[in-house]
Scaffold this motif. Structure first.
Motif, PDB file in Angstrom:
ATOM      1  N   MET A   1      40.720  40.692  38.687  1.00 26.17           N
ATOM      2  CA  MET A   1      41.420  41.163  39.876  1.00 26.17           C
ATOM      3  C   MET A   1      40.816  42.480  40.322  1.00 26.17           C
ATOM      4  SD  MET A   1      45.407  42.281  40.372  1.00 26.17           S
ATOM      5  CE  MET A   1      46.002  40.659  40.748  1.00 26.17           C
TER       6      MET A   1
ATOM      7  N   GLU B   1      43.679  44.935  45.087  1.00 19.99           N
ATOM      8  CA  GLU B   1      44.734  43.944  45.201  1.00 19.99           C
ATOM      9  C   GLU B   1      46.084  44.511  44.804  1.00 19.99           C
ATOM     10  OE1 GLU B   1      43.975  39.952  43.782  1.00 19.99           O
ATOM     11  OE2 GLU B   1      41.859  40.425  43.611  1.00 19.99           O
TER      12      GLU B   1
ATOM     13  N   TYR C   1      39.226  44.586  35.654  1.00 18.97           N
ATOM     14  CA  TYR C   1      38.653  43.244  35.714  1.00 18.97           C
ATOM     15  C   TYR C   1      39.326  42.325  34.712  1.00 18.97           C
ATOM     16  CZ  TYR C   1      35.357  39.419  35.018  1.00 18.97           C
ATOM     17  OH  TYR C   1      34.799  38.164  34.894  1.00 18.97           O
TER      18      TYR C   1
ATOM     19  N   TRP D   1      42.262  42.830  32.881  1.00 16.82           N
ATOM     20  CA  TRP D   1      43.708  42.811  32.695  1.00 16.82           C
ATOM     21  C   TRP D   1      44.507  43.012  33.968  1.00 16.82           C
ATOM     22  CZ3 TRP D   1      44.537  40.611  28.403  1.00 16.82           C
ATOM     23  CH2 TRP D   1      43.756  40.870  27.270  1.00 16.82           C
ATOM     24  N   GLY D   2      43.846  43.139  35.125  1.00 17.74           N
ATOM     25  CA  GLY D   2      44.579  43.435  36.353  1.00 17.74           C
ATOM     26  C   GLY D   2      45.663  42.422  36.686  1.00 17.74           C
ATOM     27  N   ARG D   3      45.352  41.138  36.521  1.00 20.23           N
ATOM     28  CA  ARG D   3      46.340  40.109  36.868  1.00 20.23           C
ATOM     29  C   ARG D   3      47.532  40.120  35.924  1.00 20.23           C
ATOM     30  NH1 ARG D   3      42.480  34.896  37.607  1.00 20.23           N
ATOM     31  NH2 ARG D   3      41.234  36.081  36.123  1.00 20.23           N
TER      32      ARG D   3
ATOM     33  N   ASP E   1      49.658  43.202  36.597  1.00 20.18           N
ATOM     34  CA  ASP E   1      50.451  43.027  37.814  1.00 20.18           C
ATOM     35  C   ASP E   1      51.728  42.246  37.529  1.00 20.18           C
ATOM     36  OD1 ASP E   1      50.860  43.351  40.586  1.00 20.18           O
ATOM     37  OD2 ASP E   1      50.075  41.348  40.984  1.00 20.18           O
ATOM     38  N   ARG E   2      51.649  41.237  36.663  1.00 20.04           N
ATOM     39  CA  ARG E   2      52.816  40.428  36.331  1.00 20.04           C
ATOM     40  C   ARG E   2      53.814  41.177  35.444  1.00 20.04           C
ATOM     41  NH1 ARG E   2      48.696  37.054  37.456  1.00 20.04           N
ATOM     42  NH2 ARG E   2      49.095  34.885  38.046  1.00 20.04           N
TER      43      ARG E   2
ATOM     44  N   HIS F   1      43.113  34.345  28.924  1.00 20.38           N
ATOM     45  CA  HIS F   1      43.961  35.124  29.834  1.00 20.38           C
ATOM     46  C   HIS F   1      43.457  35.065  31.273  1.00 20.38           C
ATOM     47  CE1 HIS F   1      40.662  37.586  28.593  1.00 20.38           C
ATOM     48  NE2 HIS F   1      40.987  38.596  29.383  1.00 20.38           N
ATOM     49  N   LEU F   2      42.157  34.802  31.459  1.00 19.79           N
ATOM     50  CA  LEU F   2      41.602  34.643  32.799  1.00 19.79           C
ATOM     51  C   LEU F   2      41.629  33.186  33.253  1.00 19.79           C
ATOM     52  CD1 LEU F   2      38.506  37.030  32.537  1.00 19.79           C
ATOM     53  CD2 LEU F   2      40.787  37.539  33.439  1.00 19.79           C
TER      54      LEU F   2
ATOM     55  N   PRO G   1      46.089  32.290  33.506  1.00 22.12           N
ATOM     56  CA  PRO G   1      46.829  33.554  33.609  1.00 22.12           C
ATOM     57  C   PRO G   1      48.337  33.390  33.642  1.00 22.12           C
ATOM     58  CG  PRO G   1      45.738  33.024  35.689  1.00 22.12           C
ATOM     59  CD  PRO G   1      45.197  32.076  34.672  1.00 22.12           C
ATOM     60  N   ASP G   2      48.851  32.379  34.317  1.00 23.45           N
ATOM     61  CA  ASP G   2      50.304  32.214  34.403  1.00 23.45           C
ATOM     62  C   ASP G   2      50.896  31.847  33.048  1.00 23.45           C
ATOM     63  OD1 ASP G   2      50.333  32.808  37.118  1.00 23.45           O
ATOM     64  OD2 ASP G   2      50.076  30.709  37.702  1.00 23.45           O
TER      65      ASP G   2
END
Length: 263
Positions: free
Chosen positions: A1, A5, A45, A47-49, A52-53, A235-236, A239-240
């Protein structure tokens, strides 16, 4: 991410150790989670996503390890031990007490070694595609091979601060450092007193999957979860699903339903 964003929520900060300026990003507020990226990654890069969660309930701290991304680099003395000293300095700098520590691959090894070297450093460990050192019969891939196959996305992360070929130095140095870590004895893994989540992809390196299962068998505070249809960077890739597993694990700790042993 990309950082833009979640630019409205992210704070890009720095701290210093041993004469180097080291970068980190903070997202959200609440109990601290320290995220440790893998070889040639960066905090945002990698852990951003996930940050964010989790940022609605946690303060997510995403450092760029020494020589990565926005963090300064000095080849002399570059080692895993120095990287762990940087992370310990960051924990003190933050003044937030014991963080949950999340790590991926090389970063998972660093997170585990932080806790082994100073028990009580971590509130919990969440290790994605972890390794527990190199068995005596393990054959490390050559540096030349890694230089040929290293992902383009990881090569580009360091250009702005270090130049287009810097990733090669990182791969070489981290390969040498990682290869020197012998397999951690069972009695040391059993002593880890905080809750541990071990996440692997079903198609990850069999040695890493085996070591994660072994850790969970040895230590009653450790739990191994395998994610279907994922390989190394689970994790990439998923991700969900990973966010759900991680969020549930952290919620159990907050509710006091996981075991913890004083350091």
């Amino acid at each position: 991410m990309a950082s833009e964003e979640i630019a409205g929520a992210a704070r890009m900060l720095t701290y210093e150790r041993n004469g180097l300026v080291l970068a980190y990003t903070v997202v959200g507020d609440g109990p601290p989670i320290l995220f440790v990226h893998g070889a040639t990654g960066t905090g945002m890069y990698e852990w951003g996503r996930l940050a964010d969660r989790l940022s609605a309930g946690y303060q997510c701290i995403l450092p760029d390890l020494c020589g990565h991304g926005r963090s300064d680099f000095r080849r002399s003395g570059y080692s895993g031990q120095a990287i762990r000293a940087d992370l310990r300095r960051l924990i003190v700098h933050l003044e937030r007490g014991r963080p949950h520590i999340v790590g991926f691959s090389y970063g998972a090894e660093a997170a585990l070694m932080l806790e082994l070297e100073a028990p009580g450093t971590a509130r919990s460990l969440l290790l994605v595609s972890p390794g527990t050192g190199r068995p005596s019969d393990y054959r490390m891939p050559s540096v030349d091979y890694l230089h040929r196959v290293w992902p383009q996305s990881l090569r580009r992360l360091h250009e702005a601060h270090h130049g287009p070929d810097h990733w090669r130095s990182l791969v070489t140095l981290l390969q040498e450092d990682s290869g020197r870590l012998p397999e951690i004895p069972a009695e040391l893994l059993e002593r880890v007193g905080c809750p541990v989540l071990l996440l692997t992809g079903a198609h990850d390196d069999p040695a890493r999957r085996h070591q994660a299962r072994r850790f969970a068998e040895i230590n009653p505070r450790a739990r191994h979860v395998e994610i279907a249809d994922a390989a190394h960077a689970v994790h990439l890739e998923r991700p969900d699903e990973v966010a759900g597993v991680v969020g549930g694990f952290l919620a159990e700790i907050a509710a006091g339903t996981t075991s913890d042993r004083p350091p």
